[in-house]
Scaffold this active site. Structure first.
Site, short mmCIF file in Angstrom:
data_model
loop_
_atom_site.label_atom_id
_atom_site.label_comp_id
_atom_site.label_asym_id
_atom_site.label_seq_id
_atom_site.Cartn_x
_atom_site.Cartn_y
_atom_site.Cartn_z
N GLY A 1 7.70 0.76 4.65
CA GLY A 1 6.55 1.66 4.74
C GLY A 1 5.45 1.33 3.76
O GLY A 1 4.53 2.11 3.53
N ASP B 1 -2.11 -2.00 10.02
CA ASP B 1 -2.25 -2.01 8.55
C ASP B 1 -2.84 -3.33 8.01
O ASP B 1 -3.13 -3.42 6.82
CB ASP B 1 -0.87 -1.83 7.88
CG ASP B 1 -0.39 -0.37 7.88
OD1 ASP B 1 -1.23 0.53 8.05
OD2 ASP B 1 0.81 -0.16 7.68
N ALA C 1 3.85 -1.78 4.03
CA ALA C 1 3.01 -2.78 4.71
C ALA C 1 3.18 -4.20 4.16
O ALA C 1 2.20 -4.93 4.04
CB ALA C 1 1.54 -2.34 4.69
N GLY C 2 4.42 -4.58 3.87
CA GLY C 2 4.66 -5.93 3.37
C GLY C 2 4.33 -7.00 4.40
O GLY C 2 3.67 -8.00 4.09
N GLY C 3 4.78 -6.79 5.62
CA GLY C 3 4.48 -7.77 6.68
C GLY C 3 2.98 -7.85 6.92
O GLY C 3 2.43 -8.93 7.16
N SER C 4 2.31 -6.71 6.84
CA SER C 4 0.86 -6.69 7.02
C SER C 4 0.16 -7.44 5.89
O SER C 4 -0.82 -8.17 6.12
CB SER C 4 0.34 -5.25 7.06
OG SER C 4 1.03 -4.53 8.06
N LYS D 1 0.84 -1.22 0.00
CA LYS D 1 0.00 0.00 0.00
C LYS D 1 0.85 1.25 0.00
O LYS D 1 2.04 1.23 0.36
CB LYS D 1 -0.93 0.02 1.21
CG LYS D 1 -0.25 -0.03 2.60
CD LYS D 1 0.25 1.30 3.14
CE LYS D 1 0.93 1.17 4.50
NZ LYS D 1 1.76 2.29 4.89
N VAL E 1 10.96 -4.82 2.53
CA VAL E 1 10.87 -5.10 3.98
C VAL E 1 11.14 -3.81 4.76
O VAL E 1 12.09 -3.08 4.46
CB VAL E 1 11.89 -6.19 4.38
CG1 VAL E 1 11.88 -6.41 5.89
CG2 VAL E 1 11.57 -7.50 3.66
N ALA E 2 10.30 -3.57 5.75
CA ALA E 2 10.40 -2.35 6.59
C ALA E 2 10.51 -1.10 5.72
O ALA E 2 11.26 -0.18 6.00
CB ALA E 2 11.59 -2.44 7.55
C1 LIG Z 1 2.67 4.06 9.20
C2 LIG Z 1 1.52 3.15 8.80
O1 LIG Z 1 1.98 2.16 7.90
C3 LIG Z 1 0.46 3.99 8.07
O2 LIG Z 1 -0.53 3.18 7.49
C4 LIG Z 1 0.88 2.48 10.02
O3 LIG Z 1 0.41 3.44 10.93
C5 LIG Z 1 1.77 1.47 10.71
O4 LIG Z 1 1.03 0.30 10.88
P1 LIG Z 1 1.71 -1.07 11.36
O5 LIG Z 1 3.06 -1.23 10.75
O6 LIG Z 1 0.68 -2.15 11.14
O7 LIG Z 1 1.92 -0.76 12.86
P2 LIG Z 1 1.65 -1.65 14.17
O8 LIG Z 1 2.36 -2.96 14.02
O9 LIG Z 1 0.20 -1.64 14.51
O10 LIG Z 1 2.43 -0.76 15.23
C6 LIG Z 1 3.84 -0.63 15.24
C7 LIG Z 1 4.19 0.55 16.12
O11 LIG Z 1 3.89 1.77 15.41
C8 LIG Z 1 3.34 2.74 16.29
N1 LIG Z 1 1.97 3.11 15.85
C9 LIG Z 1 1.30 2.37 14.92
C10 LIG Z 1 0.03 2.75 14.48
C11 LIG Z 1 -0.53 3.92 15.04
N2 LIG Z 1 -1.75 4.34 14.67
N3 LIG Z 1 0.15 4.65 15.96
C12 LIG Z 1 1.41 4.26 16.36
O12 LIG Z 1 2.02 4.93 17.19
C13 LIG Z 1 3.35 2.13 17.68
O13 LIG Z 1 4.56 2.52 18.29
C14 LIG Z 1 3.39 0.64 17.40
O14 LIG Z 1 4.03 -0.07 18.44
N1 LIG Z 2 6.09 -11.46 7.22
C1 LIG Z 2 6.93 -10.45 7.47
N2 LIG Z 2 7.47 -9.77 6.46
C2 LIG Z 2 8.30 -8.72 6.72
N3 LIG Z 2 8.66 -8.32 7.92
C3 LIG Z 2 8.15 -8.96 8.96
C4 LIG Z 2 7.25 -10.04 8.78
N4 LIG Z 2 6.91 -10.48 9.99
C5 LIG Z 2 7.54 -9.69 10.88
N5 LIG Z 2 8.30 -8.78 10.28
C6 LIG Z 2 9.10 -7.73 10.95
O1 LIG Z 2 8.41 -6.51 10.82
C7 LIG Z 2 9.28 -5.45 10.43
C8 LIG Z 2 8.49 -4.47 9.54
O2 LIG Z 2 8.10 -5.15 8.39
P1 LIG Z 2 7.24 -4.56 7.20
O3 LIG Z 2 7.92 -4.98 5.95
O4 LIG Z 2 5.82 -4.93 7.37
O5 LIG Z 2 7.39 -3.00 7.42
P2 LIG Z 2 6.61 -1.79 6.81
O6 LIG Z 2 6.27 -2.09 5.39
O7 LIG Z 2 7.41 -0.57 7.11
O8 LIG Z 2 5.28 -1.76 7.62
P3 LIG Z 2 4.19 -0.60 7.69
O9 LIG Z 2 4.11 0.08 6.37
O10 LIG Z 2 2.96 -1.41 8.01
O11 LIG Z 2 4.66 0.28 8.79
C9 LIG Z 2 10.44 -6.13 9.72
O12 LIG Z 2 11.64 -5.43 9.90
C10 LIG Z 2 10.50 -7.50 10.37
O13 LIG Z 2 11.42 -7.50 11.45
#
Ligand SMILES: C[C@](O)(CO)[C@H](O)COP(=O)(O)OP(=O)(O)OC[C@H]1O[C@@H](n2ccc(N)nc2=O)[C@H](O)[C@@H]1O
Ligand SMILES: Nc1ncnc2c1ncn2[C@@H]1O[C@H](COP(=O)(O)OP(=O)(O)OP(=O)(O)O)[C@@H](O)[C@H]1O
Length: 314
Positions: free
Chosen positions: A110, A148, A112-115, A21, A107-108
């Protein structure tokens, strides 16, 4: 809701595809006592996908493939395994499953791959075990796994409120072309929110349900130029503070005529909106040539949320 398993030789397999996303608008309110921030966000699902394949296994096991597979934990902290466990507990299932993730979303990054993995795993396990959960039940499990994750199930375009997990579908016309400039080093979401707190006042000051009216109007009209102007991410200053090199990436995309450019979610991926597929290729080539990204992806949005893929890949 229950989907048939696809038989490959004697092996049953369920393959689910879920999208990454981009937050077109991300308005962040002040941190609440539970540590989370209230959001108003407009999500768009994009055509960078995770595939999760469920096959028979003893217990709950996981493998991952893709260019960044080495960055993904394969222990019980993995969001896909946590999703499988949550669904098994909810539905009272003690069968095993092996989940394989084919990862394309950074990965990580932004995006939402893990989501997406968690959303795909919920749907894959539901179909694989024939659990027959309702959409509402899946949504509830999804929200328990991460803010997410519910959007990974729903996809398309949606307004997220609460922690980003309360979703309302949004009208969107046409197709939007994106370039994603990916960096090899990820940013932790929690760290970016903490930096947002440290930069108190960095938010838009326009936090509320009407914050993104122009953006929603642009989507309804299918007007990419207006959408480009309305893109907004309150986490961007925090991401730039933690990764100052992103400023160069933003500027480079702007220089080659992107309609709009912003940090995706918590970063560090930078998303640039293009006029067309061809323009996306031009922007991608320019970002690569400028050396401001480790990998460049092009994609379109909106696309559907997690869904069972009828024909497994060879
Ligand atoms: C930045 C976004 O990707 C925008 O859609 C999301 O807000 C992040 O969603 P996400 O990765 O699914 O986050 P979560 O796994 O629920 O939370 C990870 C950490 O992000 C912070 N967190 C997340 C969502 C939110 N509304 N407020 C927060 O402060 C919290 O410190 C939480 O411990
Ligand atoms: N299936 C998975 N895929 C990727 N990372 C995972 C998974 N499960 C747990 N993680 C952990 O979650 C952290 C964040 O992963 P992700 O790729 O979802 O980040 P992101 O895209 O920045 O998330 P968001 O956009 O939701 O904030 C990774 O650094 C990893 O340690």
């Amino acid at each position: 809701m229950t989907q048939p398993r696809v038989e490959i030789g004697s092996q049953p397999e369920v393959r689910v595809r879920a999208p990454g996303k981009v937050n077109l608008g991300l308005r962040v309110g002040a941190r609440e006592p539970d540590g989370y921030h209230p959001l108003v966000t407009v999500f768009q699902a994009v055509s960078v996908y995770e595939d999760v394949v469920a096959t028979p296994g003893d217990g709950l096991t996981l493998s991952v493939s893709g260019p960044q597979a080495h960055l993904v934990p394969t222990d019980e902290t993995n969001l896909a395994l946590r999703a499988a466990r949550a669904l098994a507990e909810f539905a009272g299932i003690d069968d095993g499953v092996h989940l394989h993730i084919e990862k394309s979303v950074p990965v990580a990054g932004g995006m939402a791959g893990g989501s997406a993995d968690a959303a795909a795993a919920l749907l894959a396990c539901d179909a694989f075990w024939g659990a027959g959960l309702s959409r509402d039940q899946l949504h509830e499990l999804a929200a328990g796994l991460g803010s997410d994750v519910p959007f990974g199930l729903v996809g398309h375009t949606a307004i997220g409120s609460g922690r980003g997990d309360v979703l309302t579908p949004a009208l969107s016309r046409g197709e939007y072309h994106w370039v994603f400039a990916v960096r090899d080093v990820g940013l932790s979401t929690a760290r970016v929110y903490a930096e947002f707190d440290a930069l108190a006042g960095a938010g838009s000051g326009a936090f509320g349900p009407d914050s993104d009216l122009e953006l929603l109007q642009a989507l309804r009209a299918g007007d990419a130029t207006a959408l480009g102007r309305a893109l907004r991410n309150d986490l961007q200053p925090a991401a730039l503070e933690l990764a100052p090199e992103l400023a160069e990436t933003l500027a480079a995309a702007d220089d080659v005529g992107a309609l709009g450019v912003l940090v995706s979610g918590s970063g560090p991926t930078v998303a640039a909106l293009a006029r067309s597929r061809a323009h996306a290729q031009v922007i991608g080539a320019a970002l690569t040539a400028a050396g401001v990204a480790d990998t460049v992806l092009t994609a379109v949005g909106p696309v559907p949320g997690a869904r069972v893929i009828a024909s497994p890949s060879p």
